[in-house]
Design an enzyme around this catalytic site. Structure first.
Site, PDB file in Angstrom:
ATOM      1  N   GLU A  52       0.847  -1.192   0.000  1.00 44.75           N
ATOM      2  CA  GLU A  52       0.000   0.000   0.000  1.00 44.75           C
ATOM      3  C   GLU A  52       0.883   1.244   0.000  1.00 44.75           C
ATOM      4  O   GLU A  52       2.090   1.150   0.214  1.00 44.75           O
ATOM      5  CB  GLU A  52      -0.901   0.002   1.236  1.00 44.75           C
ATOM      6  CG  GLU A  52      -1.888  -1.141   1.251  1.00 44.75           C
ATOM      7  CD  GLU A  52      -2.762  -1.145   2.501  1.00 44.75           C
ATOM      8  OE1 GLU A  52      -2.378  -0.508   3.503  1.00 44.75           O
ATOM      9  OE2 GLU A  52      -3.807  -1.779   2.467  1.00 44.75           O
ATOM     10  N   HIS A  53       0.284   2.367  -0.234  1.00 44.97           N
ATOM     11  CA  HIS A  53       0.975   3.652  -0.172  1.00 44.97           C
ATOM     12  C   HIS A  53       0.327   4.476   0.931  1.00 44.97           C
ATOM     13  O   HIS A  53      -0.879   4.368   1.159  1.00 44.97           O
ATOM     14  CB  HIS A  53       0.847   4.394  -1.513  1.00 44.97           C
ATOM     15  CG  HIS A  53       1.598   3.723  -2.619  1.00 44.97           C
ATOM     16  ND1 HIS A  53       2.760   4.240  -3.149  1.00 44.97           N
ATOM     17  CD2 HIS A  53       1.358   2.582  -3.304  1.00 44.97           C
ATOM     18  CE1 HIS A  53       3.197   3.439  -4.108  1.00 44.97           C
ATOM     19  NE2 HIS A  53       2.354   2.425  -4.226  1.00 44.97           N
ATOM     20  N   PRO A  54       1.107   5.321   1.613  1.00 40.98           N
ATOM     21  CA  PRO A  54       0.522   6.134   2.680  1.00 40.98           C
ATOM     22  C   PRO A  54      -0.452   7.166   2.111  1.00 40.98           C
ATOM     23  O   PRO A  54      -0.175   7.791   1.091  1.00 40.98           O
ATOM     24  CB  PRO A  54       1.736   6.813   3.309  1.00 40.98           C
ATOM     25  CG  PRO A  54       2.767   6.826   2.238  1.00 40.98           C
ATOM     26  CD  PRO A  54       2.520   5.613   1.405  1.00 40.98           C
ATOM     27  N   THR A  60       1.716  10.347  -2.393  1.00 44.11           N
ATOM     28  CA  THR A  60       1.695   8.894  -2.231  1.00 44.11           C
ATOM     29  C   THR A  60       2.891   8.233  -2.900  1.00 44.11           C
ATOM     30  O   THR A  60       3.064   7.023  -2.815  1.00 44.11           O
ATOM     31  CB  THR A  60       0.398   8.293  -2.819  1.00 44.11           C
ATOM     32  OG1 THR A  60       0.340   8.619  -4.204  1.00 44.11           O
ATOM     33  CG2 THR A  60      -0.822   8.795  -2.076  1.00 44.11           C
ATOM     34  N   TYR A  65       8.912   8.157   0.856  1.00 41.31           N
ATOM     35  CA  TYR A  65       8.910   7.343   2.073  1.00 41.31           C
ATOM     36  C   TYR A  65       9.835   6.132   1.969  1.00 41.31           C
ATOM     37  O   TYR A  65       9.868   5.298   2.844  1.00 41.31           O
ATOM     38  CB  TYR A  65       7.494   6.913   2.479  1.00 41.31           C
ATOM     39  CG  TYR A  65       6.769   6.033   1.491  1.00 41.31           C
ATOM     40  CD1 TYR A  65       6.880   4.650   1.552  1.00 41.31           C
ATOM     41  CD2 TYR A  65       5.943   6.581   0.524  1.00 41.31           C
ATOM     42  CE1 TYR A  65       6.213   3.846   0.668  1.00 41.31           C
ATOM     43  CE2 TYR A  65       5.257   5.771  -0.364  1.00 41.31           C
ATOM     44  CZ  TYR A  65       5.402   4.405  -0.290  1.00 41.31           C
ATOM     45  OH  TYR A  65       4.729   3.607  -1.162  1.00 41.31           O
TER      46      TYR A  65
END
Length: 168
Positions: A52-54, A60, A65
């Site tokens: 997933e992506h934040p 994103t 990250y």
């Protein structure tokens, strides 16, 4: 990996994934995270536990990250809750199972479905997002084996105990 697990050509399985005895994962599937039980049948081109992506950051993009050329590493835990696929689950082709989803024993997932929430044991789910269509109808003479954890037996034990009723 359990006993007699079959992994077909072109399957990607990431670290930390476990697959139970007598299960198979068909060609083109990606198993990013999770636990797959015994006697599971996973068809072609499935995606299980994708990253997933934040969503709470200004971007994103993984450039913000993950380690990048600027040597910055902003931590974010990508796998928050790997999916769990219990024993004797049949997953049709092109199914996506998101993180945090639990699929109950004996469930069937229709081709092309996207699972965003838990699935009850012995139910049939289809669609995007997947919804329960109906319960599986298990023959009465086989019900005793379900109630007595047949899924923990070896193939030979099952054939010995079920005998001819297995093929009715």
């Amino acid at each position: 990996m359990g006993k007699k697990v079959r992994i077909y050509k072109g399957v990607s399985i990431f670290d930390g994934v476990s697959i139970g005895d007598y299960s198979y994962v068909n060609a083109g599937s990606i198993v990013r995270s999770g636990k797959i039980g015994r006697y599971c049948s996973i068809a072609y081109n499935c995606v299980i536990g994708a990253g997933e992506h934040p969503l709470d950051r200004f971007s994103t993009s993984s450039r913000f990250y993950r380690k990048n050329k600027l040597k910055h590493h902003l931590k974010w835990k990508e796998i928050h809750s790997p999916p769990i696929i219990e024993d004797d689950v049949w997953i049709g082709a092109n199914v996506t199972i998101l993180q945090g989803v639990r699929i109950g024993q004996g469930a069937v997932i229709g081709a092309g479905s996207v699972l965003t929430r838990d699935v009850e044991p012995y139910s049939i789910c289809v669609g995007v997002p997947a919804r329960k269509l109906k319960d599986r109808q298990v023959k009465e003479e086989h019900q005793v084996f379900i109630e007595n954890d047949w899924n923990l037996m070896s193939e030979s034990e099952i054939y010995h105990k079920l005998g001819p009723s297995l093929f009715r």
